[in-house]
Write a protein that holds these residues in place. Sequence first.
Motif, short mmCIF file in Angstrom:
data_model
loop_
_atom_site.label_atom_id
_atom_site.label_comp_id
_atom_site.label_asym_id
_atom_site.label_seq_id
_atom_site.Cartn_x
_atom_site.Cartn_y
_atom_site.Cartn_z
N THR A 105 0.80 -1.23 0.00
CA THR A 105 0.00 0.00 0.00
C THR A 105 0.83 1.27 0.00
O THR A 105 0.28 2.37 -0.03
CB THR A 105 -0.96 0.01 1.20
N GLY A 106 2.15 1.16 0.00
CA GLY A 106 3.00 2.34 -0.10
C GLY A 106 2.91 2.98 -1.47
O GLY A 106 3.23 4.16 -1.63
N THR A 107 2.48 2.23 -2.46
CA THR A 107 2.26 2.77 -3.79
C THR A 107 0.95 3.53 -3.77
O THR A 107 -0.11 2.93 -3.61
CB THR A 107 2.21 1.64 -4.84
N HIS A 108 1.01 4.84 -3.88
CA HIS A 108 -0.18 5.68 -3.75
C HIS A 108 -0.79 6.00 -5.10
O HIS A 108 -0.08 6.15 -6.10
CB HIS A 108 0.16 6.98 -3.03
N LEU A 109 -2.09 6.14 -5.10
CA LEU A 109 -2.82 6.55 -6.30
C LEU A 109 -3.32 7.97 -6.10
O LEU A 109 -4.09 8.22 -5.17
CB LEU A 109 -3.99 5.61 -6.57
N GLY A 110 -2.85 8.87 -6.95
CA GLY A 110 -3.29 10.26 -6.87
C GLY A 110 -4.26 10.57 -7.98
O GLY A 110 -5.47 10.53 -7.82
N CYS A 111 -3.73 10.84 -9.14
CA CYS A 111 -4.56 11.28 -10.26
C CYS A 111 -5.14 10.13 -11.08
O CYS A 111 -6.16 10.29 -11.74
CB CYS A 111 -3.74 12.18 -11.18
N GLU A 112 -4.49 8.98 -11.05
CA GLU A 112 -4.85 7.81 -11.85
C GLU A 112 -4.87 8.09 -13.35
O GLU A 112 -5.56 7.42 -14.12
CB GLU A 112 -6.17 7.20 -11.37
N HIS A 113 -4.09 9.10 -13.76
CA HIS A 113 -3.95 9.45 -15.17
C HIS A 113 -2.48 9.54 -15.58
O HIS A 113 -2.17 10.01 -16.67
CB HIS A 113 -4.63 10.79 -15.47
N GLY A 114 -1.56 9.16 -14.69
CA GLY A 114 -0.14 9.18 -15.02
C GLY A 114 0.52 10.53 -14.93
O GLY A 114 1.65 10.70 -15.37
N ILE A 115 -0.15 11.50 -14.35
CA ILE A 115 0.37 12.86 -14.31
C ILE A 115 1.15 13.14 -13.03
O ILE A 115 2.23 13.73 -13.07
CB ILE A 115 -0.77 13.88 -14.49
N CYS A 116 0.64 12.71 -11.88
CA CYS A 116 1.23 13.14 -10.61
C CYS A 116 2.49 12.36 -10.20
O CYS A 116 3.36 12.90 -9.54
CB CYS A 116 0.20 13.09 -9.50
#
Length: 160
Positions: free
Chosen positions: A37-48
Amino acid sequence: MKDQHLISLTVNGEPHEVLAESRRTLADVLRHDLGYTGTHLGCEHGICGACTVLVDGVPARSCLMFGVQADGAEIGTVEGLADGDRLSDLQEAFSRRHGLQCGFCTPGFLMLAEAFLAENPDATREEIREAVSANLCRCTGYQGIVEAVADVAESRRERA
């Protein structure tokens, strides 16, 4: 019937087999199927870049990559940086140089910086600034991140 595939991948040196739907992202496989779970999901579009992991040593946006594409790959996540209870030199430098505030983007920056330093051990601050600009941070203003990466680059050069 769901389109599922048995995939084999090694995460932080540990082999795994996962039955993954074709449409499921690598980020989802890591987080939900394997518990990284250390891999975070921010934008889910490959931008952040918050979801940046290393795939065969190369930084990749795990929100843009399907899990099935990682079949047979070596994956590095932020959980693999620390050695047991001891933080890596990069993690310690981020803390010491105030390269994190809320910490949400930090795992992606750490993975990006780890790969960058492996390829560019003699990087200048300007090169480091350019490299970390690939990821987004809403809190730090980037200076602490650049200083942390520069400190580690210098320290690793001195040890080599």
